[in-house]
Design a protein around this motif. Structure first.
Motif, PDB file in Angstrom:
ATOM      1  N   MET A 208       0.800  -1.223   0.000  1.00 13.85           N
ATOM      2  CA  MET A 208       0.000   0.000   0.000  1.00 13.85           C
ATOM      3  C   MET A 208       0.838   1.280   0.000  1.00 13.85           C
ATOM      4  SD  MET A 208      -3.012   1.135  -0.271  1.00 13.85           S
ATOM      5  CE  MET A 208      -3.926  -0.383   0.018  1.00 13.85           C
ATOM      6  N   PRO A 209       1.894   1.390   0.833  1.00  9.13           N
ATOM      7  CA  PRO A 209       2.684   2.632   0.803  1.00  9.13           C
ATOM      8  C   PRO A 209       3.333   2.898  -0.560  1.00  9.13           C
ATOM      9  CG  PRO A 209       3.121   1.417   2.824  1.00  9.13           C
ATOM     10  CD  PRO A 209       2.337   0.500   1.929  1.00  9.13           C
ATOM     11  N   VAL A 210       3.838   1.831  -1.213  1.00 11.56           N
ATOM     12  CA  VAL A 210       4.453   2.005  -2.529  1.00 11.56           C
ATOM     13  C   VAL A 210       3.399   2.389  -3.566  1.00 11.56           C
ATOM     14  CG1 VAL A 210       5.699   0.849  -4.385  1.00 11.56           C
ATOM     15  CG2 VAL A 210       6.324   0.417  -2.025  1.00 11.56           C
ATOM     16  N   LEU A 211       2.209   1.832  -3.447  1.00 11.03           N
ATOM     17  CA  LEU A 211       1.137   2.177  -4.380  1.00 11.03           C
ATOM     18  C   LEU A 211       0.851   3.681  -4.314  1.00 11.03           C
ATOM     19  CD1 LEU A 211      -2.087   0.197  -5.040  1.00 11.03           C
ATOM     20  CD2 LEU A 211      -2.258   2.628  -4.564  1.00 11.03           C
ATOM     21  N   LEU A 212       0.822   4.241  -3.107  1.00  8.00           N
ATOM     22  CA  LEU A 212       0.578   5.673  -2.965  1.00  8.00           C
ATOM     23  C   LEU A 212       1.713   6.483  -3.594  1.00  8.00           C
ATOM     24  CD1 LEU A 212      -0.767   5.748   0.703  1.00  8.00           C
ATOM     25  CD2 LEU A 212      -2.083   5.864  -1.420  1.00  8.00           C
ATOM     26  N   GLU A 214       3.688   5.490  -6.118  1.00  9.36           N
ATOM     27  CA  GLU A 214       3.591   5.355  -7.566  1.00  9.36           C
ATOM     28  C   GLU A 214       2.473   6.230  -8.127  1.00  9.36           C
ATOM     29  OE1 GLU A 214       5.699   3.766  -9.348  1.00  9.36           O
ATOM     30  OE2 GLU A 214       6.475   2.019  -8.287  1.00  9.36           O
ATOM     31  N   LEU A 215       1.340   6.277  -7.419  1.00  9.70           N
ATOM     32  CA  LEU A 215       0.252   7.134  -7.848  1.00  9.70           C
ATOM     33  C   LEU A 215       0.670   8.603  -7.826  1.00  9.70           C
ATOM     34  CD1 LEU A 215      -2.947   5.595  -6.198  1.00  9.70           C
ATOM     35  CD2 LEU A 215      -2.426   5.758  -8.629  1.00  9.70           C
ATOM     36  N   ILE A 217       3.712   9.784  -8.218  1.00 13.92           N
ATOM     37  CA  ILE A 217       4.606  10.008  -9.354  1.00 13.92           C
ATOM     38  C   ILE A 217       3.798  10.158 -10.645  1.00 13.92           C
ATOM     39  CG2 ILE A 217       6.367   8.947 -10.819  1.00 13.92           C
ATOM     40  CD1 ILE A 217       7.601   9.935  -8.330  1.00 13.92           C
ATOM     41  N   CYS A 218       2.821   9.270 -10.840  1.00 16.87           N
ATOM     42  CA  CYS A 218       2.008   9.317 -12.060  1.00 16.87           C
ATOM     43  C   CYS A 218       1.271  10.646 -12.181  1.00 16.87           C
ATOM     44  CB  CYS A 218       1.007   8.165 -12.056  1.00 16.87           C
ATOM     45  SG  CYS A 218       1.745   6.540 -12.254  1.00 16.87           S
ATOM     46  N   LEU A 219       0.646  11.077 -11.100  1.00 12.22           N
ATOM     47  CA  LEU A 219      -0.105  12.328 -11.138  1.00 12.22           C
ATOM     48  C   LEU A 219       0.822  13.513 -11.374  1.00 12.22           C
ATOM     49  CD1 LEU A 219      -2.660  11.714  -8.235  1.00 12.22           C
ATOM     50  CD2 LEU A 219      -3.080  11.631 -10.693  1.00 12.22           C
ATOM     51  N   TRP A 220       1.988  13.499 -10.736  1.00  8.60           N
ATOM     52  CA  TRP A 220       2.940  14.595 -10.927  1.00  8.60           C
ATOM     53  C   TRP A 220       3.399  14.666 -12.387  1.00  8.60           C
ATOM     54  CZ3 TRP A 220       4.472  18.537  -7.855  1.00  8.60           C
ATOM     55  CH2 TRP A 220       5.551  19.300  -8.304  1.00  8.60           C
ATOM     56  N   VAL A 221       3.718  13.505 -12.946  1.00  6.38           N
ATOM     57  CA  VAL A 221       4.203  13.464 -14.331  1.00  6.38           C
ATOM     58  C   VAL A 221       3.129  13.941 -15.304  1.00  6.38           C
ATOM     59  CG1 VAL A 221       4.846  11.905 -16.205  1.00  6.38           C
ATOM     60  CG2 VAL A 221       5.959  11.710 -13.978  1.00  6.38           C
ATOM     61  N   LEU A 222       1.885  13.506 -15.096  1.00 10.94           N
ATOM     62  CA  LEU A 222       0.819  13.862 -16.020  1.00 10.94           C
ATOM     63  C   LEU A 222       0.370  15.318 -15.873  1.00 10.94           C
ATOM     64  CD1 LEU A 222      -1.381  10.632 -15.833  1.00 10.94           C
ATOM     65  CD2 LEU A 222       0.143  11.332 -17.689  1.00 10.94           C
ATOM     66  N   ILE A 223       0.457  15.856 -14.667  1.00  8.84           N
ATOM     67  CA  ILE A 223      -0.007  17.221 -14.438  1.00  8.84           C
ATOM     68  C   ILE A 223       1.118  18.240 -14.584  1.00  8.84           C
ATOM     69  CG2 ILE A 223      -1.018  18.799 -12.741  1.00  8.84           C
ATOM     70  CD1 ILE A 223      -2.492  16.347 -11.573  1.00  8.84           C
ATOM     71  N   LYS A 224       2.251  17.953 -13.943  1.00 12.62           N
ATOM     72  CA  LYS A 224       3.362  18.913 -13.921  1.00 12.62           C
ATOM     73  C   LYS A 224       4.470  18.568 -14.909  1.00 12.62           C
ATOM     74  CE  LYS A 224       2.184  21.651 -10.412  1.00 12.62           C
ATOM     75  NZ  LYS A 224       2.106  23.131 -10.518  1.00 12.62           N
ATOM     76  N   GLY A 225       4.617  17.301 -15.200  1.00  8.44           N
ATOM     77  CA  GLY A 225       5.751  16.862 -16.008  1.00  8.44           C
ATOM     78  C   GLY A 225       6.998  16.740 -15.158  1.00  8.44           C
ATOM     79  N   LEU A 226       8.067  16.227 -15.740  1.00  2.57           N
ATOM     80  CA  LEU A 226       9.328  16.128 -15.014  1.00  2.57           C
ATOM     81  C   LEU A 226       9.885  17.524 -14.773  1.00  2.57           C
ATOM     82  CD1 LEU A 226      11.095  13.167 -16.868  1.00  2.57           C
ATOM     83  CD2 LEU A 226       9.899  13.093 -14.679  1.00  2.57           C
ATOM     84  N   SER A 227      10.527  17.707 -13.627  1.00  3.85           N
ATOM     85  CA  SER A 227      11.117  18.999 -13.307  1.00  3.85           C
ATOM     86  C   SER A 227      12.235  19.321 -14.296  1.00  3.85           C
ATOM     87  CB  SER A 227      11.695  18.978 -11.886  1.00  3.85           C
ATOM     88  OG  SER A 227      12.480  20.130 -11.659  1.00  3.85           O
ATOM     89  N   PRO A 228      12.321  20.569 -14.752  1.00  4.50           N
ATOM     90  CA  PRO A 228      13.384  20.926 -15.692  1.00  4.50           C
ATOM     91  C   PRO A 228      14.730  21.178 -15.047  1.00  4.50           C
ATOM     92  CG  PRO A 228      12.032  22.834 -15.214  1.00  4.50           C
ATOM     93  CD  PRO A 228      11.395  21.663 -14.495  1.00  4.50           C
ATOM     94  N   ARG A 229      14.831  20.926 -13.725  1.00  7.87           N
ATOM     95  CA  ARG A 229      16.097  21.182 -13.060  1.00  7.87           C
ATOM     96  C   ARG A 229      17.186  20.287 -13.629  1.00  7.87           C
ATOM     97  NH1 ARG A 229      14.221  21.418  -6.709  1.00  7.87           N
ATOM     98  NH2 ARG A 229      12.599  22.987  -6.994  1.00  7.87           N
TER      99      ARG A 229
END
Length: 234
Positions: A208-212, A214-215, A217-229
């Motif tokens: 369960m903790p890993v599932l949260l 992974e979710l 990461i998925c939401l960040w990637v789809l909404i924000k994208g990877l950081s340009p740093r």
């Protein structure tokens, strides 16, 4: 800088994870959980042979989940390879070990289903013996799964650490991933050593903790994208 291949891999990762998660969230409670008797392979085998069509639906979903897992590890490797090629490769290989164990568990479940069937080669086996053998195969499938889960925890922890180093995603989220993955891997390993550990920490909590994470990461990637740093190299 982050290149196009990393951004594409990140989106492939997020979409694949969400699809495979949705498949298993439907398949497991609908086609497998109602017939599963924890710690009693023989009773589970009786239930499954009586609902073979449903069980095969679950196995199909599990197979697709395993294929999705391979896509995920390749995508994560491509995303994090610029941070540390060696560590990313080791993490990918660890997750590949999990995929192998996952498919091994599916194969054992198919063996169990065949053992409970009515083929000509099974007529020499007494029904009670066939049922006991099927139960053993199902229980062995769980053993294979938890062997793989320890490798999954290791691979996930390494990938999360690379996310932490790269700052492609918030460091708080990446650190959660490191801790959650370590928890998953350690619990799986302790369960193999001490089966009674499942009574101390329920097996329902291992992932369960890993599932949260992974979710997240998925939401960040789809909404924000990877950081340009700019990433650190190793």
């Amino acid at each position: 800088m982050i290149d196009r291949s990393q951004r594409v891999a990140a989106r492939v990762y997020a979409i694949t994870y969400l699809i495979t998660l949705a498949i298993m969230m439907v398949a497991f409670p609908r086609f497998f959980a109602p017939y599963l008797v924890w710690n009693n392979g023989e009773a589970t085998a009786r239930n499954l042979i009586a609902h073979e069509a449903a069980f095969r639906m679950y196995l199909t979903a599990a197979y697709l989940n395993g294929v999705g897992g391979i896509v995920l590890l390749v995508a994560q490797y491509l995303i994090l390879r610029p941070v540390s090629r060696g560590m990313a490769l080791f993490a990918a290989l660890s997750k590949l070990m999990y995929a192998g164990a996952w498919f091994g568990a599916i194969l054992l479940q198919l063996f169990a289903l065949r053992t409970m069937g009515s083929g000509e080669h099974l007529k020499a086996i007494e029904p009670a013996s066939a049922q006991a053998l099927a139960g053993l195969l199902l229980d062995s499938g769980w053993d294979a799964y938890y062997i793989g889960l320890a490798f999954l925890g290791l691979g996930s922890a390494l990938f999360a650490w690379l996310f932490f180093r790269s700052q492609y995603v918030p460091r708080v989220l990446a650190l959660w991933g490191v801790l959650a993955s370590a928890f998953e891997g350690i619990c799986a390993f302790l369960y193999l050593l001490f089966p009674g550990f499942g009574k101390v920490v329920s097996v329902n909590w291992y992932e369960m903790p890993v599932l949260l994470f992974e979710l997240g990461i998925c939401l960040w990637v789809l909404i924000k994208g990877l950081s340009p740093r700019e990433q650190k190299t190793a």
